[in-house]
Scaffold this motif. Structure first.
Motif, mmCIF file in Angstrom:
data_model
loop_
_atom_site.group_PDB
_atom_site.id
_atom_site.type_symbol
_atom_site.label_atom_id
_atom_site.label_comp_id
_atom_site.label_asym_id
_atom_site.label_seq_id
_atom_site.Cartn_x
_atom_site.Cartn_y
_atom_site.Cartn_z
ATOM 1 N N VAL A 1 32.015 -39.727 -56.666
ATOM 2 C CA VAL A 1 33.462 -38.974 -55.669
ATOM 3 C C VAL A 1 34.181 -38.948 -57.437
ATOM 4 N N MET A 2 33.594 -39.582 -59.074
ATOM 5 C CA MET A 2 34.414 -39.514 -59.443
ATOM 6 C C MET A 2 34.040 -37.895 -60.671
ATOM 7 N N GLU A 3 33.626 -37.041 -59.869
ATOM 8 C CA GLU A 3 33.280 -35.781 -60.190
ATOM 9 C C GLU A 3 34.167 -34.978 -60.282
ATOM 10 N N VAL A 4 34.894 -34.814 -58.860
ATOM 11 C CA VAL A 4 35.954 -33.100 -58.557
ATOM 12 C C VAL A 4 37.507 -33.920 -58.887
ATOM 13 N N ASP A 5 38.133 -33.649 -59.038
ATOM 14 C CA ASP A 5 39.668 -33.705 -58.944
ATOM 15 C C ASP A 5 39.520 -32.802 -57.764
ATOM 16 N N TYR A 6 39.659 -33.798 -56.250
ATOM 17 C CA TYR A 6 39.187 -33.018 -55.079
ATOM 18 C C TYR A 6 41.313 -32.242 -55.037
ATOM 19 N N PHE A 7 42.415 -33.849 -55.541
ATOM 20 C CA PHE A 7 43.581 -32.775 -55.158
ATOM 21 C C PHE A 7 44.020 -31.814 -56.040
ATOM 22 N N ARG A 8 42.968 -31.758 -57.261
ATOM 23 C CA ARG A 8 43.221 -30.156 -57.491
ATOM 24 C C ARG A 8 42.714 -29.337 -57.647
ATOM 25 N N ALA A 9 41.864 -29.577 -56.603
ATOM 26 C CA ALA A 9 40.946 -28.282 -56.404
ATOM 27 C C ALA A 9 41.383 -27.702 -54.784
ATOM 28 N N THR A 10 42.460 -28.655 -54.040
ATOM 29 C CA THR A 10 43.081 -27.752 -53.049
ATOM 30 C C THR A 10 43.855 -28.096 -53.359
ATOM 31 N N LYS A 11 45.259 -28.134 -54.563
ATOM 32 C CA LYS A 11 46.589 -27.743 -54.805
ATOM 33 C C LYS A 11 47.190 -28.865 -54.337
ATOM 34 N N ALA A 12 47.131 -29.583 -53.685
ATOM 35 C CA ALA A 12 48.073 -30.526 -53.602
ATOM 36 C C ALA A 12 49.235 -31.017 -53.397
ATOM 37 N N GLU A 13 48.987 -30.330 -54.891
ATOM 38 C CA GLU A 13 50.148 -30.326 -55.451
ATOM 39 C C GLU A 13 51.664 -29.477 -54.734
ATOM 40 N N THR B 1 41.113 -46.797 -59.133
ATOM 41 C CA THR B 1 41.845 -46.693 -60.261
ATOM 42 C C THR B 1 41.628 -46.222 -61.304
ATOM 43 N N ILE B 2 40.021 -45.994 -62.150
ATOM 44 C CA ILE B 2 39.443 -45.454 -62.292
ATOM 45 C C ILE B 2 40.096 -43.509 -61.842
ATOM 46 N N TYR B 3 39.528 -43.199 -60.855
ATOM 47 C CA TYR B 3 39.399 -41.979 -60.705
ATOM 48 C C TYR B 3 41.009 -41.420 -61.186
ATOM 49 N N TYR B 4 41.918 -42.223 -60.509
ATOM 50 C CA TYR B 4 43.712 -41.186 -60.727
ATOM 51 C C TYR B 4 43.803 -41.478 -62.417
ATOM 52 N N ARG B 5 43.481 -42.463 -63.052
ATOM 53 C CA ARG B 5 43.554 -42.522 -64.594
ATOM 54 C C ARG B 5 42.756 -41.410 -64.932
ATOM 55 N N TYR B 6 41.620 -40.242 -64.937
ATOM 56 C CA TYR B 6 40.525 -39.930 -65.264
ATOM 57 C C TYR B 6 41.470 -38.188 -64.058
ATOM 58 N N SER B 7 41.687 -38.495 -63.175
ATOM 59 C CA SER B 7 42.369 -37.756 -62.641
ATOM 60 C C SER B 7 44.262 -37.106 -62.393
ATOM 61 N N PRO B 8 44.692 -37.704 -63.088
ATOM 62 C CA PRO B 8 46.022 -37.762 -63.297
ATOM 63 C C PRO B 8 46.482 -36.717 -62.155
#
Length: 82
Positions: A16-28, A48-55
């Protein structure tokens, strides 16, 4: 705003850590804030690790309690004028 619920054991894969799903879908472009409710320590740690590497561009916070997550999310929505 969004609340994501993860039952025990559902956040146990490092893949799951390999993709920034929110950035990929333009969730912002759509999300003001994200509350994550995780039922186990492993889910907390991996998130916590995921969001540290994919803020994200929007506030993101982990919770164990749904009520606390909803209260925080409503506060974030009010701050954003939504």
């Amino acid at each position: 705003g969004m609340i994501a619920f993860f039952p025990p054991g559902t956040l146990g894969s490092l893949a799951v850590m390999e993709v920034d799903y929110f950035r990929a879908t333009k969730a912002e472009e759509q999300l003001v804030a994200l509350a994550i409710v995780s039922a186990d320590s492993l889910g907390d740690a991996l998130s916590t690790i995921y969001y540290r590497y994919s803020p994200q561009e929007f506030p993101t916070r982990m919770f164990r309690d749904e009520s606390e997550a909803r209260t925080w999310l409503m506060t974030e929505l009010e701050k954003a004028g939504v």
